[in-house]
Design a protein around this motif. Sequence first.
Motif, short mmCIF file in Angstrom:
data_model
loop_
_atom_site.label_atom_id
_atom_site.label_comp_id
_atom_site.label_asym_id
_atom_site.label_seq_id
_atom_site.Cartn_x
_atom_site.Cartn_y
_atom_site.Cartn_z
N LEU A 9 0.83 -1.20 0.00
CA LEU A 9 0.00 0.00 0.00
C LEU A 9 0.87 1.26 0.00
O LEU A 9 0.61 2.20 -0.75
CB LEU A 9 -0.92 -0.01 1.22
CG LEU A 9 -1.92 1.12 1.35
CD1 LEU A 9 -2.88 1.15 0.16
CD2 LEU A 9 -2.72 0.99 2.65
N ILE A 10 1.92 1.26 0.79
CA ILE A 10 2.84 2.39 0.85
C ILE A 10 3.51 2.59 -0.51
O ILE A 10 3.58 3.71 -1.02
CB ILE A 10 3.89 2.20 1.96
CG1 ILE A 10 3.21 2.25 3.33
CG2 ILE A 10 5.00 3.23 1.86
CD1 ILE A 10 4.08 1.76 4.48
N ILE A 14 3.23 5.85 -2.93
CA ILE A 14 4.42 6.57 -3.41
C ILE A 14 4.31 6.80 -4.91
O ILE A 14 4.68 7.85 -5.43
CB ILE A 14 5.72 5.82 -3.03
CG1 ILE A 14 5.95 5.92 -1.51
CG2 ILE A 14 6.92 6.37 -3.79
CD1 ILE A 14 7.07 5.05 -0.99
N ARG A 15 3.75 5.80 -5.62
CA ARG A 15 3.55 5.93 -7.08
C ARG A 15 2.32 6.79 -7.39
O ARG A 15 1.96 6.95 -8.55
CB ARG A 15 3.36 4.55 -7.71
CG ARG A 15 4.59 3.67 -7.69
CD ARG A 15 4.41 2.41 -8.53
NE ARG A 15 3.20 1.68 -8.22
CZ ARG A 15 3.08 0.70 -7.31
NH1 ARG A 15 4.15 0.35 -6.60
NH2 ARG A 15 1.94 0.08 -7.10
N GLN A 21 -4.26 5.33 -2.41
CA GLN A 21 -4.44 6.48 -1.54
C GLN A 21 -5.83 6.44 -0.87
O GLN A 21 -5.97 6.72 0.32
CB GLN A 21 -4.25 7.78 -2.31
CG GLN A 21 -2.80 8.02 -2.69
CD GLN A 21 -2.63 9.23 -3.60
OE1 GLN A 21 -3.54 9.64 -4.33
NE2 GLN A 21 -1.44 9.83 -3.54
N PHE A 22 -6.83 6.08 -1.65
CA PHE A 22 -8.18 5.96 -1.11
C PHE A 22 -8.24 4.86 -0.05
O PHE A 22 -8.85 5.03 1.01
CB PHE A 22 -9.20 5.69 -2.22
CG PHE A 22 -10.61 5.59 -1.73
CD1 PHE A 22 -11.30 6.74 -1.33
CD2 PHE A 22 -11.25 4.37 -1.63
CE1 PHE A 22 -12.59 6.66 -0.85
CE2 PHE A 22 -12.54 4.27 -1.15
CZ PHE A 22 -13.23 5.43 -0.77
N GLU A 23 -7.58 3.74 -0.32
CA GLU A 23 -7.53 2.62 0.64
C GLU A 23 -6.87 3.08 1.94
O GLU A 23 -7.36 2.80 3.04
CB GLU A 23 -6.76 1.45 0.04
CG GLU A 23 -6.43 0.35 1.01
CD GLU A 23 -7.50 -0.73 1.12
OE1 GLU A 23 -7.39 -1.53 2.06
OE2 GLU A 23 -8.41 -0.76 0.28
N ILE A 61 4.85 10.49 2.08
CA ILE A 61 4.90 9.05 2.36
C ILE A 61 6.20 8.41 1.89
O ILE A 61 6.65 7.43 2.47
CB ILE A 61 3.66 8.31 1.80
CG1 ILE A 61 3.55 6.95 2.50
CG2 ILE A 61 3.70 8.21 0.28
CD1 ILE A 61 2.18 6.35 2.45
N LYS A 62 6.83 9.00 0.90
CA LYS A 62 8.12 8.45 0.44
C LYS A 62 9.20 8.61 1.52
O LYS A 62 10.21 7.92 1.50
CB LYS A 62 8.55 9.09 -0.88
CG LYS A 62 8.71 10.59 -0.83
CD LYS A 62 9.01 11.16 -2.21
CE LYS A 62 8.78 12.64 -2.28
NZ LYS A 62 7.40 13.02 -2.52
#
Length: 176
Positions: A9-10, A14-15, A21-23, A61-62
């Motif tokens: 998910l992370i 990042i992509r 992002q919604f999740e 988040i990166k």
Amino acid sequence: MKSIFEKDLIAACIRQDRKAQFELFERYKVALYSTVYRILDDEAEAHDALQESFIEIFKGIKKFRGESTLGAWMKKIAVRKAIHMTKKRIYFSSLDQVDAFSEAGVLDGWIDGQMLDQAIRKLPVGCRSVFLMIEVEGFKHAECAQMLSISESTSKSQLFYAKKLLRESLNQVLKA
């Protein structure tokens, strides 16, 4: 989208994968909203703080290094956002006032969560912020002091003062 592991998910966030992002938002929105609402005690401001927190989370988040859980990292961002929103209205009571109170005064009766929540909401913003960060969110005084730009001793005295005010408030409710 099916539930995916946090690491995946992370990476997807990042992509800038919108579904990921919604999740992430769906997984953490309730917990983060609850945290910022308790600090701000205002629904509109809490929604703003939540939105600003997720913007910062998605942008940064990166930089997440995995030194803590993702939830803890996100909560720290949300707490900082909420505190930033209260900076102009936070008033920390003088230490002289705090020293004037004694530790006496144990609660004489039964209280429920709603009574406690109402008493916490009545606390001055500075005391409430420290109380929630230390007692509810589990931050250490040093972390709390850093985020609020106060000294560690002020954090400790504000926690003492908050507990004193809570005891007084709840005792008044029980006597009524």
